[in-house]
Write a protein that holds these residues in place. Structure first.
Motif, PDB file in Angstrom:
ATOM      1  N   SER A   1      -8.042  -0.216   4.069  1.00 39.92           N
ATOM      2  CA  SER A   1      -8.772  -0.145   2.816  1.00 39.92           C
ATOM      3  C   SER A   1      -7.850  -0.540   1.658  1.00 39.92           C
ATOM      4  O   SER A   1      -6.647  -0.307   1.716  1.00 39.92           O
ATOM      5  CB  SER A   1      -9.314   1.265   2.618  1.00 39.92           C
ATOM      6  OG  SER A   1      -8.270   2.207   2.775  1.00 39.92           O
TER       7      SER A   1
ATOM      8  N   HIS B   1      -5.476  12.020   1.685  1.00 37.56           N
ATOM      9  CA  HIS B   1      -6.310  10.842   1.510  1.00 37.56           C
ATOM     10  C   HIS B   1      -7.300  11.025   0.391  1.00 37.56           C
ATOM     11  O   HIS B   1      -7.650  12.144   0.063  1.00 37.56           O
ATOM     12  CB  HIS B   1      -7.118  10.652   2.793  1.00 37.56           C
ATOM     13  CG  HIS B   1      -6.796   9.388   3.499  1.00 37.56           C
ATOM     14  ND1 HIS B   1      -5.862   9.308   4.476  1.00 37.56           N
ATOM     15  CD2 HIS B   1      -7.286   8.134   3.361  1.00 37.56           C
ATOM     16  CE1 HIS B   1      -5.795   8.083   4.935  1.00 37.56           C
ATOM     17  NE2 HIS B   1      -6.649   7.337   4.268  1.00 37.56           N
TER      18      HIS B   1
ATOM     19  N   LYS C   1       0.804  -1.225   0.000  1.00 37.41           N
ATOM     20  CA  LYS C   1       0.000   0.000   0.000  1.00 37.41           C
ATOM     21  C   LYS C   1       0.833   1.270   0.000  1.00 37.41           C
ATOM     22  O   LYS C   1       0.304   2.358  -0.166  1.00 37.41           O
ATOM     23  CB  LYS C   1      -0.873   0.044   1.282  1.00 37.41           C
ATOM     24  CG  LYS C   1      -2.241  -0.533   1.143  1.00 37.41           C
ATOM     25  CD  LYS C   1      -3.155  -0.063   2.278  1.00 37.41           C
ATOM     26  CE  LYS C   1      -3.561   1.377   2.166  1.00 37.41           C
ATOM     27  NZ  LYS C   1      -4.909   1.723   2.450  1.00 37.41           N
TER      28      LYS C   1
ATOM     29  N   ASN D   1      -6.603   0.329  -1.187  1.00 40.68           N
ATOM     30  CA  ASN D   1      -6.190   1.337  -2.157  1.00 40.68           C
ATOM     31  C   ASN D   1      -4.726   1.666  -1.884  1.00 40.68           C
ATOM     32  O   ASN D   1      -4.234   1.405  -0.778  1.00 40.68           O
ATOM     33  CB  ASN D   1      -7.029   2.610  -1.966  1.00 40.68           C
ATOM     34  CG  ASN D   1      -7.010   3.059  -0.514  1.00 40.68           C
ATOM     35  OD1 ASN D   1      -7.702   2.494   0.339  1.00 40.68           O
ATOM     36  ND2 ASN D   1      -6.181   4.040  -0.200  1.00 40.68           N
TER      37      ASN D   1
ATOM     38  N   SER E   1     -10.605   5.049  -1.603  1.00 45.10           N
ATOM     39  CA  SER E   1     -10.766   3.631  -1.256  1.00 45.10           C
ATOM     40  C   SER E   1     -11.538   2.880  -2.336  1.00 45.10           C
ATOM     41  O   SER E   1     -12.381   3.457  -3.018  1.00 45.10           O
ATOM     42  CB  SER E   1     -11.511   3.510   0.068  1.00 45.10           C
ATOM     43  OG  SER E   1     -10.853   4.248   1.062  1.00 45.10           O
TER      44      SER E   1
ATOM     45  N   GLU F   1     -15.913   4.563   4.561  1.00 48.54           N
ATOM     46  CA  GLU F   1     -15.362   3.665   5.572  1.00 48.54           C
ATOM     47  C   GLU F   1     -16.174   3.681   6.868  1.00 48.54           C
ATOM     48  O   GLU F   1     -17.004   4.563   7.096  1.00 48.54           O
ATOM     49  CB  GLU F   1     -13.918   4.063   5.894  1.00 48.54           C
ATOM     50  CG  GLU F   1     -12.939   3.918   4.749  1.00 48.54           C
ATOM     51  CD  GLU F   1     -12.915   5.114   3.830  1.00 48.54           C
ATOM     52  OE1 GLU F   1     -13.829   5.964   3.906  1.00 48.54           O
ATOM     53  OE2 GLU F   1     -11.976   5.210   3.015  1.00 48.54           O
TER      54      GLU F   1
HETATM   55 MG    MG Z   1      -7.907   3.943   4.043  1.00 49.18          MG
END
Ligand code: MG
Ligand code: TXA
Length: 483
Positions: free
Chosen positions: A280, A371, A193, A282, A288, A317
């Motif tokens: 998540s 993010h 990630k 991504n 995500s 989320e």
């Molecule tokens: Mg996340």
């Protein structure tokens, strides 16, 4: 003769008959309604018990045509979940003996019935878990497709136990899972990630008992939260025990625990038989994944094990909460369950969004990094009456075009209708359905990347309930930052 779709579970002589709600058609979204169980009497054939029960509850005579599927229930060893197919006899009409029960019966043709019966399997599992905790299923659970059920879920569970990574769906977003007790497997998650090592992972489990494998006994408020919202889109921070390697919690004394409500997630977690640490699915900093295609697109060969289940339900989320001294509930990360909903469930507790002091006490570093951001620049439009918003969007769109940008507008269908048809608009859904806007947000941002959009104009929403989380994500997506 008309056919009626009823799923029947028989477990230790107890019958649970399931009907389908009106929402099931045309796109298979919806959940089975549940009729309270009855008992198979001594020496009675199960199918006779079904006939008797339906007659009693719905006032109609049915003929059990045959069994569609019988499978052992993974939660209850030695049990059988039996799907019967019934036809209604003669011209009998459903009598509103029990209005609530009768109103949600769905009439479908035979082929649809069979597909529905088989695809219900995972939902039955989710239902049972909720049933055990005394709750009803959320209204917008997606029924999985038939082919998704034929994936080797126990094989994927075994892979996790053997130290591999497996991407799996939840009702919020997809996750990349590893055995939470295996520090080197967890380290690989951070690697694939590109995730900063100080950002802890949520541990996903299958049952209340499994929570005790990772956390210490919890206070009243924590257990009330678990009982009220799990399985569901909430993560509760609990005191971590020593079984959990510190890499999972990034050194924090708290472990974030969550029981997802997605049927296939539960099957996968049950097959894994270990707590599964999962962020998540991504690349760090990106929106995500809300569909298995997003996971495959983002990770390719790096992540060959992907449990496919199509689009997720909530699309945002889980809400991460920290219960404090039975009197305060701090929302460390806003998410699918709103502050209002939490406050309503716990009227005597202060439900607050984390302040900097709270974040110092239980660092939730996910909140500090950039993010949810697509590659293109994101401009958040102010909250304006529609006519003024449209005028401003038109001006900004034309200006960006003249500067050589590839532009897209992300807005509600209501705003879209007022814009010139020549504009590139990616609709988020209707302003009347904020949950749909929430569930489309990430996929729309991901689509901007796929279309190589360089400038994104995005509408604002009023900051109530789901709107508050949506706005938090939109703002974060628009930040020009690092990591
Ligand atoms: Mg996340
Ligand atoms: O819906 C979800 O929560 C999804 C699905 C896959 O379950 N998971 C998810 O994980 O969004 P992730 O890693 O992308 O975000 C987890 C957030 C981060 O902001 C992290 O800092 C916070 O939860 N978190 C996790 N464990 C924590 C802990 N022990 N203490 C404080 N914050 C924690």
């Amino acid at each position: 003769m008309e056919s009626i779709v009823l799923g029947v579970i028989i477990h230790e002589g107890r019958i649970v008959i399931q009907k389908l709600t009106e929402e099931v058609r045309p796109d298979f979204r919806g959940v089975p309604a549940v009729m309270p169980g009855g008992r198979v009497k001594d020496k009675e054939r199960p199918e006779d018990a079904v006939v008797r029960k339906i007659k009693k509850d719905l006032g109609i005579d049915v003929l059990v045509e045959g069994i569609i599927a019988t499978r052992e229930h993974p939660l209850i060893p030695g049990s059988s979940v039996v799907y019967y197919f019934c036809t209604v006899m003669g011209s009998s009409k459903i009598q509103n003996k029990n209005k609530e029960k009768a109103s949600s019966v769905q009439w479908v043709d035979i082929a649809t019935a069979i597909i529905l019966m088989l695809t219900l399997y995972s939902q039955v599992l989710a239902f049972l878990i909720r049933h055990i905790y005394g709750k009803t299923l959320p209204q917008n659970v997606t029924l999985p497709k038939l082919e998704w059920l034929s994936q080797d879920i126990s094989g994927l569970g075994k892979k996790v136990r053997e130290g591999e990574l497996v991407a799996f769906p939840t009702e919020t977003v997809y996750g990349i899972g590893a055995d939470a007790f295996n520090a080197s497997a967890v380290a690989r998650i951070f690697e694939v990630k590109n995730r900063p090592a100080d950002n802890p992972l949520i541990v996903h489990v299958f049952s209340l008992e499994a929570i005790e494998r990772v956390a210490f006994g919890f206070d009243e408020l924590s257990s009330a939260l678990v009982k009220r919202f799990m399985p569901g889109p909430i993560t509760v921070l609990l005191a971590k025990n020593n079984n959990v390697p510190s890499i999972v919690t990034a050194g924090s004394p708290y472990v974030g625990v969550r029981i997802p409500s997605h049927g296939l997630a539960l099957e996968f977690l049950s097959a894994s038989a270990v707590p599964v640490a999962a962020p998540s699915a991504n690349k760090s900093g990106k929106p995500s994944a809300t569909h298995h295609d997003h996971v495959i697109e983002a990770f390719g060969e790096q992540l060959p094990n992907v449990l496919r289940a199509g689009k997720t339900v909530f699309g945002l989320e889980s809400t991460v909460v920290l219960p404090q001294n039975n009197e305060r509930l701090v929302i460390m990360r806003q998410g699918a369950i709103s502050q209002e909903e939490l406050q309503k469930s716990f009227p005597h507790v202060e439900v607050a969004i984390a302040t900097s002091v709270d974040l110092k006490h239980a660092p939730t570093p996910g909140s500090k990094y950039r993010h949810y951001a697509p590659t293109g620049k994101v401009e958040v439009l102010p909250l304006l009456p529609k006519n003024r918003l449209v005028a401003r969007v038109e001006r900004l769109y034309r200006k960006a075009l003249s500067q050589g940008e590839t532009v897209a507008i992300l807005c509600t269908t209501e705003v879209q209708q007022l814009l010139p048809t020549s504009f590139t608009v990616l609709p988020l859904g209707s302003e009347k359905k904020m949950n749909a806007v929430a569930s489309n947000l990430y996929s729309t941002l991901i689509e901007c990347d796929a279309r190589r959009i360089t400038k994104i104009l995005i509408q604002s929403f009023s900051e109530k309930k789901a709107g508050r989380t949506i706005m938090e994500r939109i703002r974060r997506a628009s930040e020009i930052g690092i990591s």
